[in-house]
Design a protein around this motif. Structure first.
Motif, PDB file in Angstrom:
ATOM      1  N   ALA A 127       0.830  -1.211   0.000  1.00 38.65           N
ATOM      2  CA  ALA A 127       0.000   0.000   0.000  1.00 38.65           C
ATOM      3  C   ALA A 127       0.860   1.256   0.000  1.00 38.65           C
ATOM      4  O   ALA A 127       0.594   2.212  -0.745  1.00 38.65           O
ATOM      5  CB  ALA A 127      -0.925  -0.007   1.216  1.00 38.65           C
ATOM      6  N   LEU A 128       1.911   1.268   0.821  1.00 38.16           N
ATOM      7  CA  LEU A 128       2.741   2.458   0.972  1.00 38.16           C
ATOM      8  C   LEU A 128       3.741   2.633  -0.166  1.00 38.16           C
ATOM      9  O   LEU A 128       3.960   3.754  -0.648  1.00 38.16           O
ATOM     10  CB  LEU A 128       3.481   2.396   2.313  1.00 38.16           C
ATOM     11  CG  LEU A 128       2.593   2.482   3.555  1.00 38.16           C
ATOM     12  CD1 LEU A 128       3.366   2.059   4.803  1.00 38.16           C
ATOM     13  CD2 LEU A 128       2.042   3.893   3.725  1.00 38.16           C
ATOM     14  N   ASP A 129       4.355   1.533  -0.592  1.00 38.93           N
ATOM     15  CA  ASP A 129       5.419   1.623  -1.603  1.00 38.93           C
ATOM     16  C   ASP A 129       4.894   1.666  -3.033  1.00 38.93           C
ATOM     17  O   ASP A 129       5.506   2.287  -3.909  1.00 38.93           O
ATOM     18  CB  ASP A 129       6.375   0.428  -1.477  1.00 38.93           C
ATOM     19  CG  ASP A 129       7.324   0.561  -0.300  1.00 38.93           C
ATOM     20  OD1 ASP A 129       7.448   1.675   0.248  1.00 38.93           O
ATOM     21  OD2 ASP A 129       7.956  -0.449   0.073  1.00 38.93           O
ATOM     22  N   VAL A 130       3.783   0.991  -3.269  1.00 42.18           N
ATOM     23  CA  VAL A 130       3.296   0.847  -4.651  1.00 42.18           C
ATOM     24  C   VAL A 130       2.010   1.639  -4.887  1.00 42.18           C
ATOM     25  O   VAL A 130       1.956   2.495  -5.781  1.00 42.18           O
ATOM     26  CB  VAL A 130       3.078  -0.640  -5.001  1.00 42.18           C
ATOM     27  CG1 VAL A 130       2.551  -0.778  -6.434  1.00 42.18           C
ATOM     28  CG2 VAL A 130       4.374  -1.425  -4.839  1.00 42.18           C
ATOM     29  N   VAL A 131       0.992   1.382  -4.095  1.00 34.84           N
ATOM     30  CA  VAL A 131      -0.307   2.004  -4.367  1.00 34.84           C
ATOM     31  C   VAL A 131      -0.248   3.520  -4.229  1.00 34.84           C
ATOM     32  O   VAL A 131      -0.820   4.255  -5.046  1.00 34.84           O
ATOM     33  CB  VAL A 131      -1.398   1.417  -3.455  1.00 34.84           C
ATOM     34  CG1 VAL A 131      -2.748   2.063  -3.764  1.00 34.84           C
ATOM     35  CG2 VAL A 131      -1.498  -0.096  -3.635  1.00 34.84           C
ATOM     36  N   PHE A 183      -7.529  -6.994   6.330  1.00 31.44           N
ATOM     37  CA  PHE A 183      -6.589  -5.873   6.204  1.00 31.44           C
ATOM     38  C   PHE A 183      -7.350  -4.568   6.031  1.00 31.44           C
ATOM     39  O   PHE A 183      -7.043  -3.553   6.694  1.00 31.44           O
ATOM     40  CB  PHE A 183      -5.658  -6.117   5.011  1.00 31.44           C
ATOM     41  CG  PHE A 183      -4.642  -5.036   4.782  1.00 31.44           C
ATOM     42  CD1 PHE A 183      -3.537  -4.904   5.594  1.00 31.44           C
ATOM     43  CD2 PHE A 183      -4.802  -4.145   3.718  1.00 31.44           C
ATOM     44  CE1 PHE A 183      -2.596  -3.907   5.372  1.00 31.44           C
ATOM     45  CE2 PHE A 183      -3.859  -3.144   3.483  1.00 31.44           C
ATOM     46  CZ  PHE A 183      -2.762  -3.030   4.312  1.00 31.44           C
ATOM     47  N   ILE A 184      -8.349  -4.576   5.160  1.00 30.25           N
ATOM     48  CA  ILE A 184      -9.156  -3.369   4.943  1.00 30.25           C
ATOM     49  C   ILE A 184      -9.910  -3.008   6.221  1.00 30.25           C
ATOM     50  O   ILE A 184      -9.961  -1.838   6.623  1.00 30.25           O
ATOM     51  CB  ILE A 184     -10.141  -3.577   3.772  1.00 30.25           C
ATOM     52  CG1 ILE A 184      -9.375  -3.724   2.457  1.00 30.25           C
ATOM     53  CG2 ILE A 184     -11.126  -2.408   3.670  1.00 30.25           C
ATOM     54  CD1 ILE A 184     -10.260  -4.064   1.266  1.00 30.25           C
ATOM     55  N   THR A 185     -10.497  -4.011   6.860  1.00 25.65           N
ATOM     56  CA  THR A 185     -11.260  -3.764   8.085  1.00 25.65           C
ATOM     57  C   THR A 185     -10.366  -3.173   9.178  1.00 25.65           C
ATOM     58  O   THR A 185     -10.754  -2.202   9.844  1.00 25.65           O
ATOM     59  CB  THR A 185     -11.882  -5.087   8.583  1.00 25.65           C
ATOM     60  OG1 THR A 185     -12.729  -5.620   7.553  1.00 25.65           O
ATOM     61  CG2 THR A 185     -12.697  -4.872   9.840  1.00 25.65           C
ATOM     62  N   LEU A 186      -9.187  -3.743   9.352  1.00 27.69           N
ATOM     63  CA  LEU A 186      -8.263  -3.254  10.380  1.00 27.69           C
ATOM     64  C   LEU A 186      -7.768  -1.838  10.064  1.00 27.69           C
ATOM     65  O   LEU A 186      -7.613  -1.005  10.956  1.00 27.69           O
ATOM     66  CB  LEU A 186      -7.072  -4.198  10.506  1.00 27.69           C
ATOM     67  CG  LEU A 186      -7.356  -5.568  11.117  1.00 27.69           C
ATOM     68  CD1 LEU A 186      -6.164  -6.493  10.898  1.00 27.69           C
ATOM     69  CD2 LEU A 186      -7.671  -5.443  12.602  1.00 27.69           C
ATOM     70  N   LEU A 223      -7.340   0.129  -1.316  1.00 29.61           N
ATOM     71  CA  LEU A 223      -7.064  -0.286  -2.692  1.00 29.61           C
ATOM     72  C   LEU A 223      -6.158  -1.506  -2.740  1.00 29.61           C
ATOM     73  O   LEU A 223      -6.340  -2.388  -3.581  1.00 29.61           O
ATOM     74  CB  LEU A 223      -6.432   0.872  -3.471  1.00 29.61           C
ATOM     75  CG  LEU A 223      -7.370   2.022  -3.846  1.00 29.61           C
ATOM     76  CD1 LEU A 223      -6.569   3.163  -4.473  1.00 29.61           C
ATOM     77  CD2 LEU A 223      -8.463   1.554  -4.802  1.00 29.61           C
ATOM     78  N   ALA A 224      -5.182  -1.565  -1.839  1.00 25.95           N
ATOM     79  CA  ALA A 224      -4.302  -2.740  -1.788  1.00 25.95           C
ATOM     80  C   ALA A 224      -5.106  -3.992  -1.461  1.00 25.95           C
ATOM     81  O   ALA A 224      -4.922  -5.048  -2.079  1.00 25.95           O
ATOM     82  CB  ALA A 224      -3.204  -2.526  -0.749  1.00 25.95           C
ATOM     83  N   GLY A 225      -6.020  -3.894  -0.490  1.00 27.34           N
ATOM     84  CA  GLY A 225      -6.867  -5.026  -0.150  1.00 27.34           C
ATOM     85  C   GLY A 225      -7.815  -5.388  -1.269  1.00 27.34           C
ATOM     86  O   GLY A 225      -8.026  -6.575  -1.568  1.00 27.34           O
TER      87      GLY A 225
END
Length: 233
Positions: free
Chosen positions: A72-76, A227-230, A160-162
């Protein structure tokens, strides 16, 4: 790699804008060297547990949430537009829109399970998904793609990653969107998208290797949902 730390903790940034896992007091960085800052304490604590539960030798396969956070941090974050377009490609060929021939018994089962998933989305935005019997591709309408885009465009990098992980595993952006909604029954949605595989198993018997692959995909799908929920906290 041998375990190189003793204490695992979670700290909130001084400005209150995020949370970070620390190892012996040092904040973790992503693969590309950025601070691994996540939006919620709940996600940070889950990631911390991955580090705390490691043995004397690190098992990188158990860093599920860490790896998704890095993505999420490096790519998205830096390729947001590309990720959205990739997600829309899954919507163009969405599993839930491709049916068996109407005379096949499977078609009736697909109608029964998949229509209740598609129709509320159509009614909410006043459009119709293109359903296809067979494997020949037919494009979705501009209205359908615009409605799907509207559902994902404002999402965070973590969401978006999830979504990308779930859409890839399910070959279905619609399923991923539904699974990402608060309170969604991700287990049932996974069973729905695997309907044809389960149908074939009913007809021809169980295939142990196929079941193992499906179980692994299910685990990964549910992890992306979690992951999205958390990340929402």
């Amino acid at each position: 790699m041998k375990r190189f730390y003793k204490q695992v903790a979670v700290t909130q940034l001084d400005d209150g804008a995020g949370w970070q896992v620390t190892l012996d007091g040092r904040g973790i960085k992503t693969v590309r060297g950025a601070p691994q800052t996540v939006p919620s304490k709940a996600l940070a604590e889950t990631m911390a547990a991955e580090w705390a539960e490691q043995g004397e030798k690190l098992d990188t396969g158990k860093f599920v949430y860490r790896d998704m956070a890095d993505y999420a941090l490096d790519v998205v974050e830096s390729t947001r537009g590309e990720v959205i377009e990739k997600l829309l490609n899954y919507g163009e060929t969405d599993t839930l829109c491709y049916r068996a021939d109407p005379e096949d018994a499977l078609f009736a089962r697909q109608q029964e399970v998949w229509e209740p998933l598609l129709q509320p989305l159509e009614k909410a935005s006043d459009f119709t998904f293109t359903r296809v019997s067979g494997i020949v591709h037919r494009p979705q309408s501009e209205a359908a793609l615009a409605a799907l885009r509207a559902r994902i465009e404002g999402q965070s990098a973590f969401a978006l990653a999830g979504l990308e992980a779930m859409a890839s595993l399910a070959s279905s952006l619609i399923t991923a969107i539904l699974a990402s909604e608060p309170g969604a029954d991700a287990d049932s949605l996974w069973d729905a998208v695997c309907l044809e595989e389960l149908w074939q198993a009913e007809l021809w018997g169980r295939d142990e290797e196929a079941e193992e692959r499906r179980a692994k995909r299910r685990t990964d799908f549910l992890a992306a949902h979690q992951f999205i929920t958390l990340a929402r906290g």
